[in-house]
Write a protein that holds these residues in place. Structure first.
Motif, mmCIF file in Angstrom:
data_model
loop_
_atom_site.group_PDB
_atom_site.id
_atom_site.type_symbol
_atom_site.label_atom_id
_atom_site.label_comp_id
_atom_site.label_asym_id
_atom_site.label_seq_id
_atom_site.Cartn_x
_atom_site.Cartn_y
_atom_site.Cartn_z
ATOM 1 N N LYS A 60 0.836 -1.198 0.000
ATOM 2 C CA LYS A 60 0.000 0.000 0.000
ATOM 3 C C LYS A 60 0.877 1.257 0.000
ATOM 4 C CE LYS A 60 -3.597 2.429 2.609
ATOM 5 N NZ LYS A 60 -4.485 2.417 3.786
ATOM 6 N N GLY A 61 0.555 2.196 -0.878
ATOM 7 C CA GLY A 61 1.293 3.450 -0.970
ATOM 8 C C GLY A 61 2.501 3.392 -1.886
ATOM 9 N N ALA B 55 -5.430 0.511 -7.460
ATOM 10 C CA ALA B 55 -4.455 1.603 -7.464
ATOM 11 C C ALA B 55 -5.107 2.865 -8.008
ATOM 12 C CB ALA B 55 -3.233 1.241 -8.303
ATOM 13 N N ARG B 56 -4.650 4.011 -7.533
ATOM 14 C CA ARG B 56 -5.175 5.281 -8.042
ATOM 15 C C ARG B 56 -4.252 5.823 -9.130
ATOM 16 N NH1 ARG B 56 -3.002 6.613 -2.992
ATOM 17 N NH2 ARG B 56 -1.425 8.263 -3.026
ATOM 18 N N LEU C 155 -6.608 13.525 -9.494
ATOM 19 C CA LEU C 155 -6.974 12.116 -9.537
ATOM 20 C C LEU C 155 -7.795 11.833 -10.791
ATOM 21 C CD1 LEU C 155 -7.001 9.367 -8.009
ATOM 22 C CD2 LEU C 155 -9.166 10.102 -7.001
ATOM 23 N N TYR D 245 -9.166 4.936 -11.070
ATOM 24 C CA TYR D 245 -8.546 3.790 -10.409
ATOM 25 C C TYR D 245 -8.356 2.647 -11.394
ATOM 26 C CZ TYR D 245 -9.797 6.181 -6.079
ATOM 27 O OH TYR D 245 -9.913 7.120 -5.074
ATOM 28 N N ARG E 65 -8.216 -1.584 -11.435
ATOM 29 C CA ARG E 65 -8.669 -2.727 -10.651
ATOM 30 C C ARG E 65 -8.269 -4.013 -11.362
ATOM 31 N NH1 ARG E 65 -12.428 1.363 -9.679
ATOM 32 N NH2 ARG E 65 -12.978 1.629 -7.487
ATOM 33 N N GLU F 99 -3.309 1.432 -3.701
ATOM 34 C CA GLU F 99 -4.208 1.802 -2.603
ATOM 35 C C GLU F 99 -4.209 0.739 -1.508
ATOM 36 O OE1 GLU F 99 -7.180 4.599 -2.519
ATOM 37 O OE2 GLU F 99 -5.124 5.222 -2.880
ATOM 38 N N CYS F 100 -3.741 -0.444 -1.845
ATOM 39 C CA CYS F 100 -3.677 -1.564 -0.921
ATOM 40 C C CYS F 100 -2.628 -2.530 -1.484
ATOM 41 C CB CYS F 100 -5.040 -2.250 -0.800
ATOM 42 S SG CYS F 100 -5.704 -2.813 -2.394
ATOM 43 N N HIS G 136 -12.366 9.726 0.736
ATOM 44 C CA HIS G 136 -11.332 10.748 0.918
ATOM 45 C C HIS G 136 -11.780 12.011 0.184
ATOM 46 C CE1 HIS G 136 -8.587 7.910 2.774
ATOM 47 N NE2 HIS G 136 -8.789 7.077 1.771
ATOM 48 N N GLU H 252 -9.672 13.630 -2.758
ATOM 49 C CA GLU H 252 -9.624 12.791 -3.961
ATOM 50 C C GLU H 252 -10.971 12.791 -4.684
ATOM 51 O OE1 GLU H 252 -8.264 8.913 -3.000
ATOM 52 O OE2 GLU H 252 -6.244 9.559 -2.468
#
Length: 222
Positions: free
Chosen positions: A38-39, A60-61, A73, A76, A78, A102-103, A175, A178
């Motif tokens: 994540k990140g 992910a963004r 932004l 995303y 997936r 994102e994770c 958020h 975003e």
């Protein structure tokens, strides 16, 4: 820090996404699975593009930098989305956008060099590539149309509907900064819209989570 996963872990994704209908066993043996935390940055805007990454697991963004230097932004990626496809097919040597996990994420990595040597006559692969690029074009067009044509409240309701559907839960992570970027409105305007929906008892908000209480109303607003 990204790490390469053991080859044996590839099998479950091959079965889950029917990758054997696109790639032969010999081809799959040449690809590797990568894990991102994540990140972690999956690709950086302006960095040299050399690999095709098919998302197997996680979200992910995707962001870019506006002319005013503000991070925007875009959306995303997936599972079964592809990172690096626009760069490969357009012949661009650097990434257009930044993509951040994102994770925990798992991606299937295919070097550009391998695609050039082995996959340009693979009809199943080309069909998959066309489908992904088409979906990106359609999504971008719809998002752009929404920003230009729909009132802000309707855009927010549509966003909530999409998040509830994709997460399969009436409670979603929210958020504000975003979401405001996605909707093309200011943080202040978004706060007013959220407050109005809370007062109407259509949603409730706790910290960085929103729960949809009246889905019928949200669908009607969308």
């Amino acid at each position: 820090m990204s790490v390469t996963l053991m080859p044996g872990q590839k099998d479950k994704y091959v079965k889950k996404y029917h990758l054997d209908s696109v790639f032969t066993e010999e081809m799959l043996a040449c690809f590797r699975l990568m894990e991102y935390e994540k990140g972690e940055i999956i690709c950086s805007e302006g960095a040299v593009s050399q690999i095709y990454q098919i998302v197997m697991e996680g979200v992910a963004r995707v962001t870019t930098i506006s002319e005013k230097g503000k991070q925007v932004l875009l959306g995303y990626v997936r599972p079964m989305s592809i990172v690096g496809d626009m760069e490969f097919w357009s012949g661009n040597s650097v990434y257009y956008h930044e993509v951040v996990a994102e994770c925990r994420m798992i991606v299937l990595v295919i070097p550009f060099s391998y695609i050039k040597e082995h996959l340009l006559e693979n009809v199943a692969f080309l069909r998959m590539a066309c489908n992904e690029l088409t979906m990106k074009l359609v999504t971008s067009s719809i998002n752009r149309s929404d920003v230009m044509l729909l009132p802000a409240k309707n855009r927010l309701a549509k966003y909530l509907c999409e998040q509830v559907k994709s997460s399969n839960s009436y409670t979603i992570i929210f958020h504000s900064t975003e979401v405001a970027q996605i909707l093309g409105i200011s943080d202040k305007q978004l706060r007013r819209l959220v407050t109005a929906l809370v007062e109407e008892k259509a949603i409730s908000r706790t910290g960085k989570k929103i729960t949809v209480l009246n889905m019928d109303q949200i669908i009607q607003e969308a």
